[in-house]
Write a protein that holds these residues in place. Structure first.
Motif, PDB file in Angstrom:
ATOM      1  N   PRO A  59       0.831  -1.206   0.000  1.00 29.92           N
ATOM      2  CA  PRO A  59       0.000   0.000   0.000  1.00 29.92           C
ATOM      3  C   PRO A  59       0.865   1.257   0.000  1.00 29.92           C
ATOM      4  O   PRO A  59       1.790   1.392   0.799  1.00 29.92           O
ATOM      5  CB  PRO A  59      -0.810  -0.134   1.292  1.00 29.92           C
ATOM      6  CG  PRO A  59      -0.909  -1.614   1.507  1.00 29.92           C
ATOM      7  CD  PRO A  59       0.424  -2.155   1.062  1.00 29.92           C
ATOM      8  N   GLY A  60       0.566   2.138  -0.923  1.00 36.14           N
ATOM      9  CA  GLY A  60       1.391   3.309  -1.185  1.00 36.14           C
ATOM     10  C   GLY A  60       1.945   3.301  -2.593  1.00 36.14           C
ATOM     11  O   GLY A  60       2.360   4.341  -3.116  1.00 36.14           O
ATOM     12  N   GLU A  61       1.927   2.128  -3.231  1.00 32.61           N
ATOM     13  CA  GLU A  61       2.436   2.009  -4.596  1.00 32.61           C
ATOM     14  C   GLU A  61       1.379   2.417  -5.619  1.00 32.61           C
ATOM     15  O   GLU A  61       0.177   2.406  -5.348  1.00 32.61           O
ATOM     16  CB  GLU A  61       2.894   0.576  -4.868  1.00 32.61           C
ATOM     17  CG  GLU A  61       4.112   0.166  -4.066  1.00 32.61           C
ATOM     18  CD  GLU A  61       4.597  -1.238  -4.389  1.00 32.61           C
ATOM     19  OE1 GLU A  61       5.639  -1.623  -3.857  1.00 32.61           O
ATOM     20  OE2 GLU A  61       3.917  -1.940  -5.180  1.00 32.61           O
ATOM     21  N   ALA A  63      -5.284  -1.263   1.893  1.00 36.77           N
ATOM     22  CA  ALA A  63      -4.958  -0.286   0.859  1.00 36.77           C
ATOM     23  C   ALA A  63      -6.182   0.522   0.483  1.00 36.77           C
ATOM     24  O   ALA A  63      -7.159  -0.024  -0.048  1.00 36.77           O
ATOM     25  CB  ALA A  63      -4.404  -0.991  -0.385  1.00 36.77           C
ATOM     26  N   GLY A  64      -6.172   1.812   0.785  1.00 42.10           N
ATOM     27  CA  GLY A  64      -7.126   2.707   0.157  1.00 42.10           C
ATOM     28  C   GLY A  64      -6.768   2.801  -1.318  1.00 42.10           C
ATOM     29  O   GLY A  64      -5.590   2.814  -1.685  1.00 42.10           O
ATOM     30  N   SER A 120      -8.364   8.832   9.423  1.00 46.12           N
ATOM     31  CA  SER A 120      -7.035   9.159   8.896  1.00 46.12           C
ATOM     32  C   SER A 120      -7.111  10.423   8.058  1.00 46.12           C
ATOM     33  O   SER A 120      -8.045  10.590   7.266  1.00 46.12           O
ATOM     34  CB  SER A 120      -6.492   8.008   8.033  1.00 46.12           C
ATOM     35  OG  SER A 120      -5.302   8.390   7.377  1.00 46.12           O
ATOM     36  N   THR A 121      -6.106  11.283   8.205  1.00 41.94           N
ATOM     37  CA  THR A 121      -6.031  12.483   7.357  1.00 41.94           C
ATOM     38  C   THR A 121      -5.734  12.128   5.911  1.00 41.94           C
ATOM     39  O   THR A 121      -5.894  12.971   5.018  1.00 41.94           O
ATOM     40  CB  THR A 121      -4.950  13.445   7.871  1.00 41.94           C
ATOM     41  OG1 THR A 121      -3.694  12.756   7.940  1.00 41.94           O
ATOM     42  CG2 THR A 121      -5.314  13.968   9.261  1.00 41.94           C
ATOM     43  N   ASP A 122      -5.319  10.882   5.667  1.00 39.16           N
ATOM     44  CA  ASP A 122      -5.049  10.458   4.289  1.00 39.16           C
ATOM     45  C   ASP A 122      -6.326  10.170   3.510  1.00 39.16           C
ATOM     46  O   ASP A 122      -6.294  10.096   2.278  1.00 39.16           O
ATOM     47  CB  ASP A 122      -4.168   9.200   4.278  1.00 39.16           C
ATOM     48  CG  ASP A 122      -2.703   9.521   4.505  1.00 39.16           C
ATOM     49  OD1 ASP A 122      -2.283  10.639   4.147  1.00 39.16           O
ATOM     50  OD2 ASP A 122      -1.982   8.659   5.033  1.00 39.16           O
ATOM     51  N   ILE A 123      -7.450   9.994   4.192  1.00 34.82           N
ATOM     52  CA  ILE A 123      -8.679   9.635   3.483  1.00 34.82           C
ATOM     53  C   ILE A 123      -9.148  10.759   2.561  1.00 34.82           C
ATOM     54  O   ILE A 123      -9.404  10.510   1.376  1.00 34.82           O
ATOM     55  CB  ILE A 123      -9.778   9.200   4.469  1.00 34.82           C
ATOM     56  CG1 ILE A 123      -9.334   7.923   5.198  1.00 34.82           C
ATOM     57  CG2 ILE A 123     -11.096   8.958   3.732  1.00 34.82           C
ATOM     58  CD1 ILE A 123     -10.263   7.503   6.317  1.00 34.82           C
ATOM     59  N   PRO A 124      -9.283  12.012   3.016  1.00 32.14           N
ATOM     60  CA  PRO A 124      -9.674  13.056   2.065  1.00 32.14           C
ATOM     61  C   PRO A 124      -8.643  13.296   0.986  1.00 32.14           C
ATOM     62  O   PRO A 124      -8.988  13.724  -0.121  1.00 32.14           O
ATOM     63  CB  PRO A 124      -9.864  14.300   2.954  1.00 32.14           C
ATOM     64  CG  PRO A 124      -9.226  13.986   4.252  1.00 32.14           C
ATOM     65  CD  PRO A 124      -9.259  12.511   4.410  1.00 32.14           C
ATOM     66  N   ARG A 125      -7.383  12.994   1.253  1.00 37.20           N
ATOM     67  CA  ARG A 125      -6.372  13.090   0.198  1.00 37.20           C
ATOM     68  C   ARG A 125      -6.609  12.009  -0.862  1.00 37.20           C
ATOM     69  O   ARG A 125      -6.484  12.261  -2.058  1.00 37.20           O
ATOM     70  CB  ARG A 125      -4.969  12.951   0.795  1.00 37.20           C
ATOM     71  CG  ARG A 125      -4.602  14.090   1.748  1.00 37.20           C
ATOM     72  CD  ARG A 125      -3.234  13.884   2.351  1.00 37.20           C
ATOM     73  NE  ARG A 125      -2.923  14.906   3.337  1.00 37.20           N
ATOM     74  CZ  ARG A 125      -2.315  14.677   4.493  1.00 37.20           C
ATOM     75  NH1 ARG A 125      -1.965  13.442   4.810  1.00 37.20           N
ATOM     76  NH2 ARG A 125      -2.070  15.664   5.333  1.00 37.20           N
ATOM     77  N   ARG A 170      -3.000   3.914  -0.896  1.00 29.96           N
ATOM     78  CA  ARG A 170      -2.509   4.496   0.349  1.00 29.96           C
ATOM     79  C   ARG A 170      -2.739   3.509   1.485  1.00 29.96           C
ATOM     80  O   ARG A 170      -3.783   2.854   1.527  1.00 29.96           O
ATOM     81  CB  ARG A 170      -3.239   5.797   0.693  1.00 29.96           C
ATOM     82  CG  ARG A 170      -2.821   7.012  -0.116  1.00 29.96           C
ATOM     83  CD  ARG A 170      -3.615   8.238   0.313  1.00 29.96           C
ATOM     84  NE  ARG A 170      -3.241   9.426  -0.449  1.00 29.96           N
ATOM     85  CZ  ARG A 170      -2.383  10.344  -0.060  1.00 29.96           C
ATOM     86  NH1 ARG A 170      -1.785  10.212   1.119  1.00 29.96           N
ATOM     87  NH2 ARG A 170      -2.107  11.395  -0.814  1.00 29.96           N
ATOM     88  N   LEU A 171      -1.782   3.418   2.382  1.00 23.22           N
ATOM     89  CA  LEU A 171      -1.965   2.596   3.570  1.00 23.22           C
ATOM     90  C   LEU A 171      -2.901   3.322   4.531  1.00 23.22           C
ATOM     91  O   LEU A 171      -2.619   4.431   4.982  1.00 23.22           O
ATOM     92  CB  LEU A 171      -0.621   2.341   4.248  1.00 23.22           C
ATOM     93  CG  LEU A 171      -0.665   1.470   5.506  1.00 23.22           C
ATOM     94  CD1 LEU A 171      -1.143   0.055   5.169  1.00 23.22           C
ATOM     95  CD2 LEU A 171       0.705   1.432   6.174  1.00 23.22           C
ATOM     96  N   LEU A 172      -4.038   2.696   4.813  1.00 22.49           N
ATOM     97  CA  LEU A 172      -5.021   3.259   5.737  1.00 22.49           C
ATOM     98  C   LEU A 172      -5.163   2.336   6.943  1.00 22.49           C
ATOM     99  O   LEU A 172      -5.012   1.116   6.821  1.00 22.49           O
ATOM    100  CB  LEU A 172      -6.370   3.444   5.045  1.00 22.49           C
ATOM    101  CG  LEU A 172      -6.398   4.447   3.885  1.00 22.49           C
ATOM    102  CD1 LEU A 172      -7.804   4.513   3.276  1.00 22.49           C
ATOM    103  CD2 LEU A 172      -5.947   5.828   4.331  1.00 22.49           C
TER     104      LEU A 172
END
Length: 248
Positions: free
Chosen positions: A117-119, A140-141, A160-165, A131-133
């Protein structure tokens, strides 16, 4: 881009609802996203098993991947097997599912592509960003991009703040919403509410929100209303055979 809901029940299937499973189509390519419990019969209402071009799995919980086994059996054990099915999943996520049969029995039915996740990578016409969530296991998001729109999918995740991203500007944001207002304390780092899904959709500027992974027995109308407190655009709940299309 066209998404057909095969199921959206969290944890286990019900008499009327399979677990997480979504068929995403673009330019004649069919991507099966998260073949959870009981999704294969739903898929067969729309297509034969050889119509699936690839599978993408967010994480290794069985309510997101268990029906990969009967899908591979139906393809690999047929009289005229189709070509090996490309299967993409976080490293190790499918070890248990792929070990259900004797070693080698279904080896010719699939080609496994592990990722961290992240790739970023491509699947057919889709550009896939991950994204790793936060969840109980690596999750993996997923952000699928095509000239026909953007679909963002959380898999299962906690706050996670990564979700809206992940969902920034998405035409469709498919978000887990296991609970309506509050997640039990022990699970709070790993699951979302419909309220928080609405907040994230608003922060992301998504065009449309689709709530999924509701706990069995959850009132879909109440979940939609909770998300609508924070997100003023279109909101649906993932129910079987719902079809959502994005701009082409």
């Amino acid at each position: 881009m066209r998404l057909t809901v095969l199921g959206g029940s969290g944890a286990w299937p019900t008499a009327v609802q399979a677990c997480s499973g979504y068929l995403v189509e673009y330019d004649g390519f069919r991507l099966l996203l998260d073949p959870g419990y009981a999704t294969l019969p739903r898929l067969l209402r729309h297509h034969t098993v050889d119509a699936v071009d690839a599978v993408l799995v967010s994480h290794g919980h069985p309510d997101h991947c268990a029906d990969l086994n009967p899908l591979l059996r139906a393809r690999g054990l047929s009289e005229d097997p189709p070509p090996p099915l490309p299967v993409y999943a976080p490293h190790g996520a499918l070890d248990a599912v792929l070990a259900l049969d004797r070693p080698g029995m279904l080896a010719a039915a699939y080609r496994l592509h592990g990722f961290a996740p992240g790739e970023r990578f491509g699947i057919g016409p889709f550009t896939v960003a991950t994204r790793l969530l936060p969840h109980f296991v690596p999750n993996a998001g997923i952000r699928l991009s095509t000239p026909g729109g953007v679909l963002a999918y959380t898999g299962d995740t906690g706050p996670s703040t990564d979700i809206p991203r992940l969902a920034e500007g998405a035409d469709l944001f498919l978000s887990e919403a296991t609970y309506i207002h509050r997640v039990p304390d022990d699970d709070a780092p790993y699951l979302l509410t419909a309220e928080l899904a609405g907040r994230y959709a608003q922060q992301a500027g998504a065009a449309r929100l689709l709530l999924t992974h509701l706990w069995p027995g959850t009132d879909a109308t109440a979940a939609r209303e909770a998300a609508a407190r924070f997100f003023g655009r279109s909101i649906d709940v993932a129910l079987p055979d719902l079809v959502v299309t994005t701009a082409s």
